[in-house]
Design a protein around this motif. Sequence first.
Motif, PDB file in Angstrom:
ATOM      1  N   UNK A 128       0.820  -1.211   0.000  1.00 24.44           N
ATOM      2  CA  UNK A 128       0.000   0.000   0.000  1.00 24.44           C
ATOM      3  C   UNK A 128       0.854   1.261   0.000  1.00 24.44           C
ATOM      4  N   UNK A 129       0.462   2.219  -0.826  1.00 32.38           N
ATOM      5  CA  UNK A 129       1.236   3.449  -0.952  1.00 32.38           C
ATOM      6  C   UNK A 129       1.301   4.180   0.394  1.00 32.38           C
ATOM      7  N   UNK A 130       2.504   4.524   0.801  1.00 28.60           N
ATOM      8  CA  UNK A 130       2.690   5.239   2.052  1.00 28.60           C
ATOM      9  C   UNK A 130       2.570   4.386   3.296  1.00 28.60           C
ATOM     10  N   UNK A 131       2.405   3.068   3.118  1.00 27.39           N
ATOM     11  CA  UNK A 131       2.179   2.208   4.277  1.00 27.39           C
ATOM     12  C   UNK A 131       3.435   1.669   4.919  1.00 27.39           C
ATOM     13  N   UNK A 132       4.599   1.856   4.289  1.00 23.93           N
ATOM     14  CA  UNK A 132       5.852   1.347   4.841  1.00 23.93           C
ATOM     15  C   UNK A 132       6.949   2.377   4.593  1.00 23.93           C
ATOM     16  N   UNK A 133       7.931   2.354   5.463  1.00 22.98           N
ATOM     17  CA  UNK A 133       9.030   3.318   5.355  1.00 22.98           C
ATOM     18  C   UNK A 133      10.348   2.639   5.709  1.00 22.98           C
TER      19      UNK A 133
ATOM     20  N   UNK B 262      12.291  -1.693   8.774  1.00 23.78           N
ATOM     21  CA  UNK B 262      11.154  -1.272   7.966  1.00 23.78           C
ATOM     22  C   UNK B 262      10.006  -0.998   8.928  1.00 23.78           C
ATOM     23  N   UNK B 263       9.399   0.164   8.794  1.00 24.23           N
ATOM     24  CA  UNK B 263       8.319   0.603   9.678  1.00 24.23           C
ATOM     25  C   UNK B 263       7.017   0.569   8.878  1.00 24.23           C
ATOM     26  N   UNK B 264       6.031  -0.159   9.371  1.00 27.78           N
ATOM     27  CA  UNK B 264       4.750  -0.301   8.693  1.00 27.78           C
ATOM     28  C   UNK B 264       3.668   0.435   9.476  1.00 27.78           C
TER      29      UNK B 264
ATOM     30  N   UNK C 219      -1.990  -1.886   7.112  1.00 30.83           N
ATOM     31  CA  UNK C 219      -2.066  -3.303   6.831  1.00 30.83           C
ATOM     32  C   UNK C 219      -1.907  -3.570   5.348  1.00 30.83           C
ATOM     33  N   UNK C 220      -1.469  -4.778   5.010  1.00 31.73           N
ATOM     34  CA  UNK C 220      -1.318  -5.139   3.611  1.00 31.73           C
ATOM     35  C   UNK C 220      -0.157  -6.091   3.405  1.00 31.73           C
ATOM     36  N   UNK C 221       0.090  -6.428   2.151  1.00 37.59           N
ATOM     37  CA  UNK C 221       1.169  -7.330   1.774  1.00 37.59           C
ATOM     38  C   UNK C 221       2.271  -6.496   1.110  1.00 37.59           C
ATOM     39  N   UNK C 222       3.487  -6.626   1.627  1.00 35.61           N
ATOM     40  CA  UNK C 222       4.609  -5.819   1.154  1.00 35.61           C
ATOM     41  C   UNK C 222       5.719  -6.748   0.657  1.00 35.61           C
ATOM     42  N   UNK C 223       6.460  -6.267  -0.330  1.00 36.07           N
ATOM     43  CA  UNK C 223       7.661  -6.957  -0.778  1.00 36.07           C
ATOM     44  C   UNK C 223       8.839  -6.003  -0.621  1.00 36.07           C
ATOM     45  N   UNK C 224       9.810  -6.401   0.202  1.00 34.85           N
ATOM     46  CA  UNK C 224      10.986  -5.597   0.486  1.00 34.85           C
ATOM     47  C   UNK C 224      12.175  -6.228  -0.226  1.00 34.85           C
TER      48      UNK C 224
END
Length: 600
Positions: free
Chosen positions: A344-349, A362-364, A367-372
């Motif tokens: 999600x846009x803006x959901x992780x940093x 990584x700061x979330x 909610x959602x599925x992220x690929x780092x």
Amino acid sequence: MVCLLLLGGSPLEAQHFDCVELNDENTNIFMVPDACFLDKNLDWCNCVDSALSNPVRGETSGFRQAIQWLSGQPGIGNERIEVEGGSLDLSGLSPGDVIGTGEAIELIPLGFPFVGGDFFGIYFEVRVTAVEDGAADFIISITSVTPAVVEAIGYEPTDAEHSLGHMITGRIRSNDDGGVIIEYRYATENFTANTVPGVLPTEASMPLFTVPFVMEFFSRESAIYTVPEEGNVQVLSTIRSFLEDTLAEILPLDAEDLCEGIDAVTHCKIIEEDLELRDSANDNNPPTATITAIDPGIFLMLEDPVTLDTFCGRAYVLLRGRNSDDGDGGYQGLNYRWSILEGPEGGAEIPDNTREFKDTHVIFTQGGVYEIALEVEDGFGGEDSSGASITVVVSTELDFNAPPLVNLRTSPNPPDIRLSNGTATVTLDASASDGGGEGCEQEVSFLWRQIDGPVDAVIRNPREPVTRVTFDTPGAYLIEVEVDDHGFQDNTSSAEVEIIVTGGAPDGTFRRGDADDSGRLNITDAITILNWLFLGSATPSCTDAADADDNGRNDITDAIQLLQFLFLGGPPPPAPGRDDCGVDPTADPLADCDYQSCGG
């Protein structure tokens, strides 16, 4: 086996260890590295990384293990590395020469008592102390540290009290059969019960003499060691541990057998390795990017895909890229780049200061599925880069954010004010508000605004916890403060206060007995009257107020009336009285009042 850079060839598929366990039940000499949590690496003996190509790491590797070493907790007392092959030339060395520098930098996990996300860094040098009989003695000492180190350990490790950062004493000499022997020991020369002799580096460089160290310090920088041109190199590493209260167990540099005299608390380990040399200096094996996910709170390894639950609207994960392999025995320095590929846009940093560091947080916040993703590059041309990614699934279902609790106070209280010289001001204070008490460390913000009123009031500092509001028109005003704890839900609460502003008092109003126009009746009023009547002090601004007994004259009886009321239980001053503003109900020859305390 390990492949050594600059010497050509392709690496074998796996490293080999001949592990000698010298004590029953003492296989846990050092805590196992991260990879040992994997099922295929449960054998601790085969899980200890190569003493040359990689450091011996702990499951709490990095920051926590560094703290243990800094405070003198169990660590390495002695190590000897014997390399067969190559040649050593000490003819160009002199005492005082610096033959290498190094650093050990760790990322402090978020949530630690001091600044999470900061860097725990130690910078050190290797300096020759003596050259004699085909051997060079040296010390390794700290040259500087990051502020986080001083905050963590409570002292400056480079000062004289702590041996000027002296932490390792070592020696390098030729092997009788050709090659080189490097040995070192924990520095105990100035050790006292309350002073550790300097700061050991973090696990990023422990043991100190890895292949990068040997090549960088003794081959490239000082050019005193030359690796063989062909064939395999046999390496035998012996490591002896120590405890803070068994410093006598640290053996001298010339000890023949580091595993002699071991007991239940002094452990020893021997690792044999076979290093294959390369055929061409121009060969470059591609690196392999590896991501290891760690729970930053309890330092447990997390499997891919990583599942996280937010708390207080946030979730964190520590991703380590340090286990990436350069493909050439650990000699090449890798460049790291972290990025967020999906989510999600803006959901992780990813914090800016770790985007190109070996490890990152990584700061979330959604909610959602992220690929780092991690990309590593060795910079030696050809196939010099490699990528890896990890999936992180973040859920907010179990999270809870209580709305902020607003605590609003006014001064005066109640906030009923009267215009004086055309204006009136009230102070509003919401600084005692909090984020809701659900256990989150939240920084709240404030916004003051006017909801209602006959005209616009002036709100000073509308985004501060305490503000002042100024009015110039009588009427009822409604002021609201909104408190925001920046949680993911129910993040705002508000409170309102009604402020009543009345016009200035009519001309000639005063409080009976308030001779000094202070708005209060006290002993200074009697003193003001006596100083005026008998010592030539200034005439009160309202002689009617000074006429405490309302007899139409200003004389000593006014002071007596006040003192009897204040201290002897006498009758209060006549109308309009000591508390209420009003005009004189009786006619008298006294001058007109210029009394300010009623807002006239």
